[in-house]
Design a protein around this motif. Structure first.
Motif, PDB file in Angstrom:
ATOM      1  N   VAL A  66      13.899 -12.103 -19.796  1.00  0.00           N
ATOM      2  CA  VAL A  66      14.465 -11.276 -18.723  1.00  0.00           C
ATOM      3  C   VAL A  66      15.722 -11.928 -18.163  1.00  0.00           C
ATOM      4  N   ARG A  67      15.706 -13.255 -17.999  1.00  0.00           N
ATOM      5  CA  ARG A  67      16.891 -13.958 -17.490  1.00  0.00           C
ATOM      6  C   ARG A  67      18.093 -13.740 -18.433  1.00  0.00           C
ATOM      7  N   GLN A  68      17.841 -13.807 -19.738  1.00  0.00           N
ATOM      8  CA  GLN A  68      18.929 -13.597 -20.699  1.00  0.00           C
ATOM      9  C   GLN A  68      19.417 -12.158 -20.640  1.00  0.00           C
ATOM     10  N   GLU A  69      18.492 -11.231 -20.420  1.00  0.00           N
ATOM     11  CA  GLU A  69      18.872  -9.819 -20.316  1.00  0.00           C
ATOM     12  C   GLU A  69      19.766  -9.596 -19.101  1.00  0.00           C
ATOM     13  N   ILE A  70      19.472 -10.278 -18.004  1.00  0.00           N
ATOM     14  CA  ILE A  70      20.294 -10.164 -16.805  1.00  0.00           C
ATOM     15  C   ILE A  70      21.675 -10.735 -17.049  1.00  0.00           C
ATOM     16  N   GLY A  71      21.749 -11.814 -17.852  1.00  0.00           N
ATOM     17  CA  GLY A  71      23.028 -12.439 -18.152  1.00  0.00           C
ATOM     18  C   GLY A  71      23.545 -13.329 -17.032  1.00  0.00           C
ATOM     19  N   GLU A  72      22.602 -13.937 -16.288  1.00  0.00           N
ATOM     20  CA  GLU A  72      22.993 -14.824 -15.187  1.00  0.00           C
ATOM     21  C   GLU A  72      22.688 -16.252 -15.651  1.00  0.00           C
ATOM     22  N   PRO A  73      23.716 -17.064 -15.940  1.00  0.00           N
ATOM     23  CA  PRO A  73      23.511 -18.377 -16.572  1.00  0.00           C
ATOM     24  C   PRO A  73      22.585 -19.307 -15.800  1.00  0.00           C
ATOM     25  N   LYS A  74      22.725 -19.354 -14.463  1.00  0.00           N
ATOM     26  CA  LYS A  74      21.864 -20.260 -13.697  1.00  0.00           C
ATOM     27  C   LYS A  74      20.389 -19.927 -13.901  1.00  0.00           C
ATOM     28  N   GLY A  75      20.086 -18.656 -13.868  1.00  0.00           N
ATOM     29  CA  GLY A  75      18.709 -18.248 -14.081  1.00  0.00           C
ATOM     30  C   GLY A  75      18.231 -18.594 -15.482  1.00  0.00           C
ATOM     31  N   GLU A  76      19.101 -18.428 -16.484  1.00  0.00           N
ATOM     32  CA  GLU A  76      18.708 -18.761 -17.858  1.00  0.00           C
ATOM     33  C   GLU A  76      18.411 -20.246 -17.993  1.00  0.00           C
ATOM     34  N   VAL A  77      19.249 -21.090 -17.342  1.00  0.00           N
ATOM     35  CA  VAL A  77      19.009 -22.542 -17.412  1.00  0.00           C
ATOM     36  C   VAL A  77      17.606 -22.860 -16.902  1.00  0.00           C
TER      37      VAL A  77
ATOM     38  N   GLY B 121       8.282  -4.713  -9.448  1.00  0.00           N
ATOM     39  CA  GLY B 121       9.603  -4.990 -10.006  1.00  0.00           C
ATOM     40  C   GLY B 121       9.848  -4.210 -11.274  1.00  0.00           C
ATOM     41  N   ARG B 122       8.834  -4.114 -12.131  1.00  0.00           N
ATOM     42  CA  ARG B 122       9.005  -3.381 -13.402  1.00  0.00           C
ATOM     43  C   ARG B 122       9.194  -1.893 -13.149  1.00  0.00           C
ATOM     44  N   ARG B 123       8.388  -1.371 -12.242  1.00  0.00           N
ATOM     45  CA  ARG B 123       8.449   0.071 -11.977  1.00  0.00           C
ATOM     46  C   ARG B 123       9.794   0.465 -11.375  1.00  0.00           C
ATOM     47  N   ARG B 124      10.363  -0.421 -10.591  1.00  0.00           N
ATOM     48  CA  ARG B 124      11.627  -0.111  -9.923  1.00  0.00           C
ATOM     49  C   ARG B 124      12.836  -0.612 -10.702  1.00  0.00           C
ATOM     50  N   GLY B 125      12.602  -1.221 -11.851  1.00  0.00           N
ATOM     51  CA  GLY B 125      13.716  -1.700 -12.656  1.00  0.00           C
ATOM     52  C   GLY B 125      14.458  -2.867 -12.019  1.00  0.00           C
ATOM     53  N   ASN B 126      13.813  -3.615 -11.158  1.00  0.00           N
ATOM     54  CA  ASN B 126      14.419  -4.754 -10.474  1.00  0.00           C
ATOM     55  C   ASN B 126      14.181  -5.991 -11.332  1.00  0.00           C
ATOM     56  N   THR B 127      15.117  -6.244 -12.292  1.00  0.00           N
ATOM     57  CA  THR B 127      14.897  -7.318 -13.264  1.00  0.00           C
ATOM     58  C   THR B 127      14.917  -8.699 -12.611  1.00  0.00           C
TER      59      THR B 127
ATOM     60  N   ARG C  54       0.814  -1.221   0.000  1.00  0.00           N
ATOM     61  CA  ARG C  54       0.000   0.000   0.000  1.00  0.00           C
ATOM     62  C   ARG C  54       0.845   1.267   0.000  1.00  0.00           C
ATOM     63  N   TRP C  55       2.140   1.157   0.401  1.00  0.00           N
ATOM     64  CA  TRP C  55       2.993   2.338   0.477  1.00  0.00           C
ATOM     65  C   TRP C  55       4.226   2.146  -0.403  1.00  0.00           C
ATOM     66  N   PRO C  56       4.535   3.135  -1.248  1.00  0.00           N
ATOM     67  CA  PRO C  56       5.694   3.000  -2.142  1.00  0.00           C
ATOM     68  C   PRO C  56       6.986   2.703  -1.385  1.00  0.00           C
ATOM     69  N   GLU C  57       7.138   3.280  -0.190  1.00  0.00           N
ATOM     70  CA  GLU C  57       8.384   3.070   0.554  1.00  0.00           C
ATOM     71  C   GLU C  57       8.545   1.623   1.035  1.00  0.00           C
ATOM     72  N   CYS C  58       7.436   0.875   1.086  1.00  0.00           N
ATOM     73  CA  CYS C  58       7.489  -0.506   1.606  1.00  0.00           C
ATOM     74  C   CYS C  58       7.352  -1.555   0.505  1.00  0.00           C
ATOM     75  N   GLU C  59       6.990  -1.135  -0.717  1.00  0.00           N
ATOM     76  CA  GLU C  59       6.577  -2.137  -1.690  1.00  0.00           C
ATOM     77  C   GLU C  59       7.704  -3.076  -2.112  1.00  0.00           C
ATOM     78  N   GLU C  60       8.945  -2.571  -2.178  1.00  0.00           N
ATOM     79  CA  GLU C  60      10.030  -3.474  -2.567  1.00  0.00           C
ATOM     80  C   GLU C  60      10.296  -4.496  -1.467  1.00  0.00           C
ATOM     81  N   SER C  61      10.207  -4.077  -0.217  1.00  0.00           N
ATOM     82  CA  SER C  61      10.356  -5.014   0.895  1.00  0.00           C
ATOM     83  C   SER C  61       9.250  -6.056   0.859  1.00  0.00           C
ATOM     84  N   ALA C  62       8.031  -5.626   0.525  1.00  0.00           N
ATOM     85  CA  ALA C  62       6.918  -6.571   0.412  1.00  0.00           C
ATOM     86  C   ALA C  62       7.166  -7.561  -0.717  1.00  0.00           C
ATOM     87  N   ALA C  63       7.715  -7.057  -1.845  1.00  0.00           N
ATOM     88  CA  ALA C  63       7.998  -7.935  -2.981  1.00  0.00           C
ATOM     89  C   ALA C  63       9.077  -8.957  -2.627  1.00  0.00           C
ATOM     90  N   GLU C  64      10.115  -8.515  -1.932  1.00  0.00           N
ATOM     91  CA  GLU C  64      11.185  -9.442  -1.542  1.00  0.00           C
ATOM     92  C   GLU C  64      10.676 -10.501  -0.571  1.00  0.00           C
TER      93      GLU C  64
END
Length: 958
Positions: free
Chosen positions: A740-751, A701-707, A662-672
């Motif tokens: 998105v995984r390929q964009e990040i370039g993290e092989p484990k995630g891509e697998v 995640g999209r709004r904050r650029g957290n790929t 409900r609050w922008p300051e908390c939303e990333e913590s809520a997402a995590e």
């Protein structure tokens, strides 16, 4: 005066609880011999026809020290108990959410018949009928309540029923004496005073009947025995009544022990101060009966405690009117102003009471002198005193009616915990039936049809079934909305205006809560806790979670919570757990917004951080990925402990996430925190709310650029859509996730992204594309040394080979995947790999090998508490038995699976299991059972919007 066995009933079922537990169905004994099953039945019978929380059953069944597998054991006991009771008409044991309910017919428990007999005796003024009712009640008694059940909850109730029985016996004997009985009662009374040597009433009765029989010496000897018992056991002298009777026997003139003096003199006033009884008093039958019964004790003190608006005063006044004939010397009433800033002073109330009782001389100056005079005036009278809205024990103590034939009824928001009382009743909201009946009486008479009942039930829910809120709601509907409860329900559904809707004339729910909140004026930390608890719409909160929310120590948090309990703004309903009713929570949120909006973000952030840490620790325990060398103490002892925490806190975790979003300051913590909970929801089964939370987290995640957050959330949403059969959405999410995984370039995630995309293609029928993704994932996993991903890729490749009929190649891939997961200690992966291996064996008609793999997988799932996976594995065991032509074992496996799907509210799993069960019945030639299963499956799958619904519809139609 107490027969050798229960009186029995005309019912088809008879639960005999007053003595060793006995069950009779259709006139025949029902044998339940396992001790835990008997204990479970006893606990359910104590709360028959009510919901009993699973956690409470676990706690009671193991006396507060449950084993690690308590939940699974309880479910097993429930299953067996349900089977044992299944042939008895009028009895049903069902699960409802996180609770169980044992439904029995009215009057089928001997404790009900006992209670009804005692209540009927209290309600009649006819002495002959009263004695007859009490005799019928006492005839139900075969011995101590559930004498063969040794759990603390039963032991506590046993003590209560022993006290009730003693009171009933004392009243029965006094009634017989009033009717002229004498020496013939001596043998029975001698037995009773041996059984209850501390009952002065029974000793009085024995001495009286001995005197009437001309056995004066034995009567005097009986007094000596009574005095010796009281002095040796309790260190006290006999009471006034017993000493007076002894003195009168010595003098040769005996007054009946039940006789009551009428007053100080001919001119003694008889006050009648009770407010009028409410014309539409509804329900509360058990509470009224309990209080009326308790009032028969000497110098009875009845305390009714509860939150604002729950109807304490209404109940007290109603009970007082029921009792007024017992107190012919008058009834006193005062509102002590417990919820006001200037409550009544005891000295002033004493002066008022003494004037009402006829005291005309100068009033003593001090409170202590007035209290002494008050006690003297009441000592020889039968007076009922009602102390409404008490502040605290210091205000109440001087006002208690201390005369042996008097009684005091007290109401208050303060629990007066240290006040000795005859009965302490914690009054809660109406039951749903009572709330609907109350609304119906206000708005529609007693009719209105089914639609009106549904609307009334919804209004009752939105009002928390709180009598004050219901009275205001009913009045608004009647006077402002054309008697339409449906319109009212729509307006109350908006939580932002609900409290405003519950105001009319001089009645206001908010004002009632405000009086309680004002009592926290000198407790700032408690007031702060109240405000912050209003931010969360979860069902309850623990001390540890409250400490995180408040940013303080658990000890300080508990102190704050206990202050809220004392003012009835919070309710303790399990050890260490507290809950707040919805209307109170809305008021708390209103106060938070008005007084301290800057507290929101840091408080919710702290709570989310605590939950995130615990979730991460729980996942480490469940997947066995934690380091054995970890130096810090772990919060969970093992998988059962971790999953037990999640099961208990699931709704609160989601509530905290909703608050954070409900609050922008908390939303990333809520997402995590959402991401930290992913594996826990996979273990225990996802919910619609879990899907909605993930839908809300994706734009964060999209709004904050957290790929990384975007990729993980897309991954979870794809799996959730896949679980529900929405393959088009699952494929779209999987494609975007891989990108998105390929964009990040993290092989484990891509697998992992490639594997999940492959699965989505596979389920959609694009097997070649699926194989391409699996092989690409396997090659990349081998290149980077990701052994776990290799295992997952091999398992999925095996499925593709299997579908092409290459069973040997499929089996080799499966075996390699199993070995990798075993080597890594990855429980979820190993379960999946064994499941895939079993599917390959089944496709190759190697049914024994298939069942062996499934049994190994289900053993791991049960060990780590992966309940939903265990249910799906049972479904596959059923499928394997069906393929092998073993119909009875197939049905048994599917029945077990359905029990778990029902218990975990996994609707999709239930729909699929019902579909397969229908196919099993069809193979056995039972077309009727098959069609019933398919119709039920169709209803479930269609409600979920699953494409499989059409396939099931075709099966049912055929």
């Amino acid at each position: 005066m107490g027969a050798a066995r229960g009186a029995g009933t005309g019912n088809l079922v008879d639960f005999r609880m007053l003595g060793p537990l006995e069950i009779y169905g259709n006139g025949q004994p029902v044998r339940i011999t396992a001790p835990k099953q008997r204990a479970l039945l006893a606990l359910l019978l104590l709360d028959a026809n009510q919901l009993v929380a699973e956690e409470r059953l676990i706690d009671d069944l193991w006396n507060g020290c449950p084993p690690s597998a308590a939940r699974e054991s309880l479910q097993s006991y429930v299953y067996r108990l349900r089977k044992a009771l299944s042939d008895i008409a009028g009895v049903a044991l069902r699960r409802d959410g996180d609770s169980y309910r044992l439904t029995v017919e009215p009057g089928s428990r001997d404790v009900d018949r006992f209670d009804q007999g005692v209540a009927a005796a209290s309600a009649t003024r006819d002495a002959h009928r009263s004695v007859s009712y009490l005799q019928a009640a006492l005839n139900e008694w075969r011995g101590p309540l559930l004498a063969d059940i040794d759990v603390q909850r039963v032991i506590d109730e046993r003590t209560r029923y022993e006290s009730m029985r003693l009171t009933a016996l004392e009243r029965y004997v006094r009634g017989e004496l009033e009717l002229g009985c004498g020496g013939e009662l001596v043998p029975e009374l001698e037995r009773l005073v041996c059984e209850y040597p501390l009952s002065e009433s029974l000793w009085c009765s024995l001495m009286t009947v001995l005197w009437r029989a001309g056995r004066r010496g034995e009567a005097v000897a009986a007094y000596a025995r009574a005095r010796r018992c009281l002095v040796e056991e309790l260190g006290i002298e006999p009471g006034t009544e017993l000493q007076r009777l002894h003195h009168e026997i010595l003098e040769g003139s005996v007054a009946r022990p039940t006789a009551s003096p009428t007053g100080d003199g001919e001119d003694a006033l008889k006050p009648a101060q009770l407010p009028a009884d409410v014309a539409d008093f509804t329900g509360r039958g058990d509470a009224v009966a309990e209080l009326v019964e308790a009032a028969s004790a000497e110098s009875a003190v009845l305390l009714i405690v509860g939150p604002a608006g729950v109807g304490k005063t209404v109940l007290a006044v109603h009970v007082a009117h029921r009792l007024r004939e017992r107190y012919p010397d008058g009834q006193l009433y005062v509102d002590l102003g417990g919820a006001q800033r200037t409550p009544e002073r005891p000295a002033d109330v004493l002066a008022s009471f003494l004037h009402a009782l006829g005291h005309t001389r100068p009033m003593p100056a001090s409170e202590a002198e007035r209290a002494a005079l008050y006690r003297s005036v009441l000592a020889r009278r039968r007076v009922l005193v009602v102390l409404d809205n008490a502040v605290d024990i210091l205000q109440v103590k001087p006002l208690l009616a201390a005369g042996p034939s008097c009684a005091t009824v007290i109401t208050g928001r303060n629990s007066l915990a240290t006040l000795p009382v005859t009965r302490r009743l914690r009054l809660g909201p109406f039951t749903e039936d009572e709330a609907v009946e109350f609304l119906g009486g206000m708005v529609n008479g007693r009719g209105g049809g089914k639609d009106a009942e549904i609307a009334a039930a919804e209004v009752a829910r939105l009002c928390d079934r709180l009598p004050l809120a219901l009275r205001i709601a009913g009045a608004r509907a009647e006077s402002l909305m054309g008697s339409s409860l449906s319109v009212l329900a729509e307006r109350l559904a908006d939580h932002r205006r609900r409290l405003a809707e519950l105001e009319l004339d001089d009645l206001s729910v908010s004002s009632s809560f405000e009086l309680s909140y004002d009592l926290l004026g000198n407790r700032p930390e408690a007031a702060r806790a109240f405000r912050l608890l209003g931010l969360l719409d979860g069902p309850d909160i623990t001390v540890a979670s409250a400490a995180a929310l408040l940013g303080t120590t658990p000890a300080a948090a508990e102190t704050a919570l206990l202050h809220l309990v004392r003012t009835q703004l919070l309710e303790p309903y399990q050890p260490g757990r507290y809950r707040m009713h919805d209307l109170v929570r809305l008021y708390a949120a209103h106060r938070a917004e008005a007084e301290a909006p800057r507290e929101f973000v840091p408080a919710v952030s702290r709570l989310l951080g605590e939950y995130r840490f615990l979730a991460e620790q729980a996942v480490r325990v469940l997947t066995e990925e934690h380091s054995a060398a970890a130096s810090s103490p772990r919060p969970f002892a093992g998988a059962e402990d971790a999953l037990g925490w999640f099961d208990t806190e699931r709704a609160n975790l989601l509530a905290a996430i909703r608050a954070g979003l409900r609050w922008p300051e908390c939303e990333e913590s809520a997402a995590e925190t959402t991401r930290a909970l992913t594996w826990l929801f996979r273990f225990r089964g996802s919910t619609d709310e879990w899907a909605r939370v993930n839908d809300a987290v994706l734009p964060v995640g999209r709004r904050r650029g957290n790929t990384a957050l975007v990729a993980d959330t897309l991954d979870e949403l794809g799996k959730l859509r896949r679980e529900r059969g929405d393959l088009a959405a699952a494929l779209a999410y999987a494609r975007e996730c891989l990108g998105v995984r390929q964009e990040i370039g993290e092989p484990k995630g891509e697998v992992r992204g490639r594997i999940n995309l492959g699965v989505a293609h596979h389920l959609s029928g694009s097997v070649d594309e699926a194989v391409h993704q699996y092989e690409a994932a396997l090659a990349m996993a081998e290149r980077i040394g990701d052994r776990l991903a290799q295992g997952y890729a091999l398992s999925n490749l095996a499925a593709a080979h299997r579908e092409a009929g290459r069973y040997d190649r499929a089996g080799a891939c499966n075996a390699a995947a199993v070995e990798i997961c075993r080597e890594l200690g990855d429980n979820p992966g190993r379960i999946d790999a064994l499941d895939d291996l079993a599917t390959t064996h089944r496709a190759a008609c190697r049914f024994g090998e298939s069942l062996a793999a499934l049994e190994e997988a289900i053993e791991i799932a049960n060990r780590v508490g992966y309940v939903t996976r265990a249910a799906n594995l049972l479904r596959e065991i059923g499928e394997t038995h069906l393929a092998a032509g073993d119909v009875p074992n197939a049905i048994a496996a599917l029945t077990k699976a359905l029990d778990i799907f029902n218990d975990t509210s996994d609707h999709y799993g239930r729909g699929r299991a019902l579909r397969l069960l229908g196919e099993i019945y069809r193979s056995a030639g039972d077309a009727g059972s098959a069609r019933r299963c398919w119709n039920e499956a169709l209803a479930v799958l269609a409600d979920l919007g699953s494409p499989e619904a059409e396939e099931v519809r075709a099966l049912a139609a055929g």
